[in-house]
Design a protein around this motif. Structure first.
Motif, PDB file in Angstrom:
ATOM      1  N   GLN A  29      -0.263 -16.794   5.218  1.00  0.00           N
ATOM      2  CA  GLN A  29       0.850 -17.271   6.037  1.00  0.00           C
ATOM      3  C   GLN A  29       2.097 -16.417   5.825  1.00  0.00           C
ATOM      4  OE1 GLN A  29       1.692 -21.484   6.039  1.00  0.00           O
ATOM      5  NE2 GLN A  29      -0.461 -22.009   5.736  1.00  0.00           N
ATOM      6  N   ALA A  30       2.319 -15.987   4.589  1.00  0.00           N
ATOM      7  CA  ALA A  30       3.474 -15.135   4.323  1.00  0.00           C
ATOM      8  C   ALA A  30       3.346 -13.795   5.037  1.00  0.00           C
ATOM      9  CB  ALA A  30       3.635 -14.926   2.816  1.00  0.00           C
ATOM     10  N   ALA A 314       4.858 -10.547  -2.457  1.00  0.00           N
ATOM     11  CA  ALA A 314       3.475 -10.073  -2.433  1.00  0.00           C
ATOM     12  C   ALA A 314       3.037  -9.720  -1.013  1.00  0.00           C
ATOM     13  CB  ALA A 314       2.546 -11.129  -3.025  1.00  0.00           C
ATOM     14  N   ALA A 315       3.455 -10.524  -0.028  1.00  0.00           N
ATOM     15  CA  ALA A 315       3.081 -10.249   1.356  1.00  0.00           C
ATOM     16  C   ALA A 315       3.659  -8.921   1.837  1.00  0.00           C
ATOM     17  CB  ALA A 315       3.553 -11.391   2.256  1.00  0.00           C
ATOM     18  N   ALA A 316       4.912  -8.658   1.480  1.00  0.00           N
ATOM     19  CA  ALA A 316       5.540  -7.402   1.889  1.00  0.00           C
ATOM     20  C   ALA A 316       4.832  -6.203   1.267  1.00  0.00           C
ATOM     21  CB  ALA A 316       7.020  -7.411   1.501  1.00  0.00           C
ATOM     22  N   GLU A 317       4.443  -6.331  -0.003  1.00  0.00           N
ATOM     23  CA  GLU A 317       3.740  -5.230  -0.669  1.00  0.00           C
ATOM     24  C   GLU A 317       2.339  -5.060  -0.095  1.00  0.00           C
ATOM     25  OE1 GLU A 317       2.960  -2.083  -3.342  1.00  0.00           O
ATOM     26  OE2 GLU A 317       4.779  -2.970  -2.476  1.00  0.00           O
ATOM     27  N   LEU A 318       1.686  -6.155   0.222  1.00  0.00           N
ATOM     28  CA  LEU A 318       0.362  -6.078   0.846  1.00  0.00           C
ATOM     29  C   LEU A 318       0.444  -5.269   2.145  1.00  0.00           C
ATOM     30  CD1 LEU A 318      -1.993  -9.166   1.394  1.00  0.00           C
ATOM     31  CD2 LEU A 318      -1.721  -7.394   3.108  1.00  0.00           C
ATOM     32  N   LEU A 319       1.410  -5.591   2.991  1.00  0.00           N
ATOM     33  CA  LEU A 319       1.534  -4.887   4.261  1.00  0.00           C
ATOM     34  C   LEU A 319       1.937  -3.429   4.064  1.00  0.00           C
ATOM     35  CD1 LEU A 319       3.195  -7.548   6.593  1.00  0.00           C
ATOM     36  CD2 LEU A 319       0.918  -6.555   6.808  1.00  0.00           C
ATOM     37  N   ARG A 320       2.768  -3.159   3.082  1.00  0.00           N
ATOM     38  CA  ARG A 320       3.137  -1.770   2.812  1.00  0.00           C
ATOM     39  C   ARG A 320       1.903  -0.952   2.468  1.00  0.00           C
ATOM     40  NH1 ARG A 320       3.968   1.892  -0.907  1.00  0.00           N
ATOM     41  NH2 ARG A 320       3.222   0.560  -2.609  1.00  0.00           N
ATOM     42  N   ARG A 321       1.050  -1.488   1.635  1.00  0.00           N
ATOM     43  CA  ARG A 321      -0.165  -0.771   1.236  1.00  0.00           C
ATOM     44  C   ARG A 321      -1.172  -0.713   2.386  1.00  0.00           C
ATOM     45  NH1 ARG A 321      -1.292  -1.023  -5.034  1.00  0.00           N
ATOM     46  NH2 ARG A 321       0.768  -1.546  -5.843  1.00  0.00           N
ATOM     47  N   TYR A 322      -1.267  -1.772   3.152  1.00  0.00           N
ATOM     48  CA  TYR A 322      -2.168  -1.785   4.302  1.00  0.00           C
ATOM     49  C   TYR A 322      -1.744  -0.706   5.301  1.00  0.00           C
ATOM     50  CZ  TYR A 322      -4.405  -3.406   8.601  1.00  0.00           C
ATOM     51  OH  TYR A 322      -5.129  -3.478   9.772  1.00  0.00           O
ATOM     52  N   ASP A 323      -0.454  -0.630   5.593  1.00  0.00           N
ATOM     53  CA  ASP A 323       0.038   0.371   6.534  1.00  0.00           C
ATOM     54  C   ASP A 323      -0.179   1.790   5.999  1.00  0.00           C
ATOM     55  OD1 ASP A 323       0.844  -1.639   8.236  1.00  0.00           O
ATOM     56  OD2 ASP A 323       2.946  -1.567   7.627  1.00  0.00           O
ATOM     57  N   ALA A 324       0.033   1.965   4.710  1.00  0.00           N
ATOM     58  CA  ALA A 324      -0.140   3.294   4.114  1.00  0.00           C
ATOM     59  C   ALA A 324      -1.592   3.759   4.216  1.00  0.00           C
ATOM     60  CB  ALA A 324       0.320   3.299   2.668  1.00  0.00           C
ATOM     61  N   ARG A 325      -2.531   2.810   4.101  1.00  0.00           N
ATOM     62  CA  ARG A 325      -3.933   3.164   4.177  1.00  0.00           C
ATOM     63  C   ARG A 325      -4.390   3.427   5.599  1.00  0.00           C
ATOM     64  NH1 ARG A 325      -9.011  -0.709   3.310  1.00  0.00           N
ATOM     65  NH2 ARG A 325      -8.611  -0.839   5.553  1.00  0.00           N
ATOM     66  N   ASN A 326      -3.718   2.784   6.555  1.00  0.00           N
ATOM     67  CA  ASN A 326      -4.134   2.892   7.955  1.00  0.00           C
ATOM     68  C   ASN A 326      -3.255   3.855   8.748  1.00  0.00           C
ATOM     69  OD1 ASN A 326      -6.373   0.712   8.481  1.00  0.00           O
ATOM     70  ND2 ASN A 326      -4.906  -0.246   7.118  1.00  0.00           N
TER      71      ASN A 326
END
Length: 326
Positions: A29-30, A314-326
């Motif tokens: 949700q975050a 944690a949600a912001a860091e998750l998206l940062r890493r997801y974007d970096a990988r994609n």
């Protein structure tokens, strides 16, 4: 990432236990508050206990899931999982999805972390690594918007109660802690005396771990006070209680409960149980150091602190890493 990027497909995966599901759903949700996303709750089980085996000993992994688990391609963009039951799948999801799915595990997986894109354990577990983001406590579902909505749903039952309104959230039995009858009776009296002295009211919620004998003792003690003791019937007012409270009392046995309480910015008093855990000692020390919580000493206190927002971090860091990988 462009504003018109496609909606993310997120699976929040657990064995369905309330506390475990709350973590994965809360983190999902975050993420969805930061990026358009569809969240799908998945509750898995294993036939014949095969989920306890190392993955290499269960080559027909998906076939040994119980009916209703609903795990099959197409795989999600982001997989957020927690609990031992999810590990056989979490550790193989990158391979199963051809590297497409971003795999996140909350809690300490108790095995090599290289299989995950991100691990989000509590700081008190002392796990480190390049793909590890330790947080205080655990991810949770609490947000200002949710608190406001839940308070509005239960406003008629709560708004006339005298202040200070004291939310009392009771856990109980776990590996490290217990709530025997004698301790429950003492807790009941101490809380009742503090609330009576303040002229306030109680908002009481028990959990599935609260022993029945302790529940009956506490219910009888606190039913004499102004307030609401939830009877497990109808909609659960737990989040409304947190929103309406001026102070929160929570037993020391649950990382989830204490983390959610500290996310409100309300004074959090920690109720002692029988037993002890070094990990929980470290967790509660972290909360005290941040000014979020204090041990309950028989009286209600008031103080200010910055609400805990570790799930959003944690949600912001998750998206940062997801974007970096994609």
């Amino acid at each position: 990432m462009a504003a018109d990027a496609p909606r993310l497909n997120i699976w929040a995966v657990s064995d369905g236990r309330a506390g475990i599901e709350a973590q994965v759903d809360g983190l999902a949700q975050a993420v969805a508050r930061l990026r358009p996303a569809e969240i799908v709750i998945k509750r898995i089980g294993w036939r014949w206990g095969l989920g306890r085996l190392p993955s290499r000993l269960n080559p027909g992994l998906l076939a040994t899931l119980t009916p209703g688990s609903g795990l099959h391609p197409p795989w999600p963009d982001i997989w957020i999982a927690a609990g031992r039951a999810t590990l056989p799948l979490s550790t193989r999801l990158r391979r199963l999805s051809g590297g497409r799915t971003f795999v996140v595990q909350t809690q300490h997986p108790r095995q090599p972390i290289k299989a995950f894109d991100l691990v989000v354990p509590p700081i008190h577990d002392r796990l480190t690594g390049a793909n590890v983001l330790p947080i205080v406590g655990s991810p949770n579902r609490l947000s200002p918007a949710q608190l406001a909505a839940e308070l509005e749903r239960f406003r008629d039952k709560l708004e006339s109660l005298p202040r200070p309104r004291v939310a009392v959230i009771v856990g109980g039995a776990s590996k490290a802690f217990g709530l025997p009858a004698e301790r429950a009776a003492r807790m009941g009296r101490e809380v009742a005396e503090a609330v009576t002295a303040s002229g306030g009211s109680v908002l009481v919620s028990f959990t599935r771990r609260t022993p029945q004998a302790a529940r009956e003792i506490l219910r009888a003690e606190w039913a004499r006070l102004p307030g609401v003791v939830w009877d497990d019937r109808g909609d659960n007012p737990y989040f409304a209680f947190l929103a309406a409270a001026d102070a929160i009392l929570v037993t020391e046995d649950s990382t989830n409960l204490a983390t959610e309480a500290a996310a409100t910015g309300k004074p959090v008093h920690v109720l002692a149980l029988e037993g002890r855990s070094e990990k929980f000692d470290r967790f509660h020390h972290d909360l005290r150091e941040r000014g979020s919580a204090r041990p309950f000493a028989g009286r209600l206190e008031s103080w200010d602190y910055t609400p805990l927002a570790e799930t959003d971090r944690a949600a912001a860091e998750l998206l940062r890493r997801y974007d970096a990988r994609n």
